[in-house]
Design a protein around this motif. Sequence first.
Motif, PDB file in Angstrom:
ATOM      1  N   THR A  95       1.009  -1.315  -0.036  1.00 14.85           N
ATOM      2  CA  THR A  95      -0.003   0.156   0.077  1.00 14.85           C
ATOM      3  C   THR A  95       0.952   1.330   0.003  1.00 14.85           C
ATOM      4  O   THR A  95       1.960   1.313   0.500  1.00 14.85           O
ATOM      5  CB  THR A  95      -0.898  -0.167   1.129  1.00 14.85           C
ATOM      6  OG1 THR A  95      -0.017  -0.178   2.406  1.00 14.85           O
ATOM      7  CG2 THR A  95      -1.846  -0.979   1.123  1.00 14.85           C
ATOM      8  N   GLU A  97       0.167   5.405   0.625  1.00 15.45           N
ATOM      9  CA  GLU A  97      -0.693   6.643   0.939  1.00 15.45           C
ATOM     10  C   GLU A  97      -2.219   5.803   0.799  1.00 15.45           C
ATOM     11  O   GLU A  97      -3.030   6.539   0.278  1.00 15.45           O
ATOM     12  CB  GLU A  97      -0.430   7.688   0.173  1.00 15.45           C
ATOM     13  CG  GLU A  97       0.697   8.292   0.166  1.00 15.45           C
ATOM     14  CD  GLU A  97       1.088   9.594  -0.728  1.00 15.45           C
ATOM     15  OE1 GLU A  97       0.212   9.787  -1.773  1.00 15.45           O
ATOM     16  OE2 GLU A  97       1.991  10.194  -0.351  1.00 15.45           O
ATOM     17  N   GLY A  98      -2.525   4.864   1.390  1.00 13.32           N
ATOM     18  CA  GLY A  98      -3.786   4.129   1.395  1.00 13.32           C
ATOM     19  C   GLY A  98      -4.269   3.469   0.110  1.00 13.32           C
ATOM     20  O   GLY A  98      -5.215   2.766   0.163  1.00 13.32           O
ATOM     21  N   ALA A  99      -3.416   3.517  -0.769  1.00 17.67           N
ATOM     22  CA  ALA A  99      -3.866   2.879  -2.359  1.00 17.67           C
ATOM     23  C   ALA A  99      -3.032   1.487  -2.010  1.00 17.67           C
ATOM     24  O   ALA A  99      -2.159   1.586  -1.698  1.00 17.67           O
ATOM     25  CB  ALA A  99      -3.510   3.826  -3.241  1.00 17.67           C
ATOM     26  N   HIS A 100      -3.784   0.717  -2.897  1.00 20.43           N
ATOM     27  CA  HIS A 100      -3.141  -0.710  -2.905  1.00 20.43           C
ATOM     28  C   HIS A 100      -2.591  -1.079  -4.296  1.00 20.43           C
ATOM     29  O   HIS A 100      -2.992  -0.642  -5.332  1.00 20.43           O
ATOM     30  CB  HIS A 100      -4.345  -1.720  -2.536  1.00 20.43           C
ATOM     31  CG  HIS A 100      -5.076  -1.561  -1.342  1.00 20.43           C
ATOM     32  ND1 HIS A 100      -4.236  -2.114  -0.183  1.00 20.43           N
ATOM     33  CD2 HIS A 100      -6.107  -0.932  -0.905  1.00 20.43           C
ATOM     34  CE1 HIS A 100      -5.166  -1.866   0.902  1.00 20.43           C
ATOM     35  NE2 HIS A 100      -6.328  -1.113   0.427  1.00 20.43           N
ATOM     36  N   GLU A 118      -8.385   3.141  -7.581  1.00 21.45           N
ATOM     37  CA  GLU A 118      -9.240   2.393  -6.946  1.00 21.45           C
ATOM     38  C   GLU A 118     -10.199   1.652  -7.360  1.00 21.45           C
ATOM     39  O   GLU A 118     -11.088   1.100  -6.633  1.00 21.45           O
ATOM     40  CB  GLU A 118      -9.777   3.522  -6.027  1.00 21.45           C
ATOM     41  CG  GLU A 118     -10.391   4.681  -6.919  1.00 21.45           C
ATOM     42  CD  GLU A 118     -10.918   5.787  -5.914  1.00 21.45           C
ATOM     43  OE1 GLU A 118     -11.984   6.542  -6.679  1.00 21.45           O
ATOM     44  OE2 GLU A 118     -10.138   6.187  -4.988  1.00 21.45           O
TER      45      GLU A 118
END
Length: 197
Positions: A95, A97-100, A118
Amino acid sequence: MYALRSLSKLVWGANEGAETFKLASGVLYEERPGAKVARKCIYKDSELCIRKTSTSYQYQLVAIRALEEGEDLSDSLDDERSFLIGIELKFTPTTFEGAHGFRWNDVGESTYEFIADESVTKSVREAFAMAVARCAWERKHRREYTEADAGEVKEIMDRAEDEELERLLDSVKLDDADIEAAVGPMSPVKPRPVDPE
């Protein structure tokens, strides 16, 4: 289960050079330890796919830069980066900054990350990771992944994740000052007197 069978036919039934399974939208980064800029955006808009090679049991992980409107393929020579899929790739979920997305090693010093848009669902990311693990298993054993025990393929994924965690833990260096800053000054423990009975 039907979706996984369909996915298998897509990846393993494809002709050489065919892009067989892709994550349609994301950003590709390169990390180089010791470089002036440790993390560099390679492709702002890209896709990540698995491509079958001309050699049996070998596949490539390919990051392809998306063309901008009006741009021709011949306009740029640096449209894709490809990596031979194997255990040494250490392909793991990550991950940023919160993105996978996914992280993997190049044969050199670089580490790459593909951070998916996303719109790419968790189930698609998991299926993609399993497809890469199956490709790595085929390369290692020079047999079809269908001959593998389900645990053997999962072991490839787990080993890569364990090695990534170990690498992260090794990169953390703490000294007494760091520990004191986190928990406060440490004083020696004084033994309590024992009450004679």
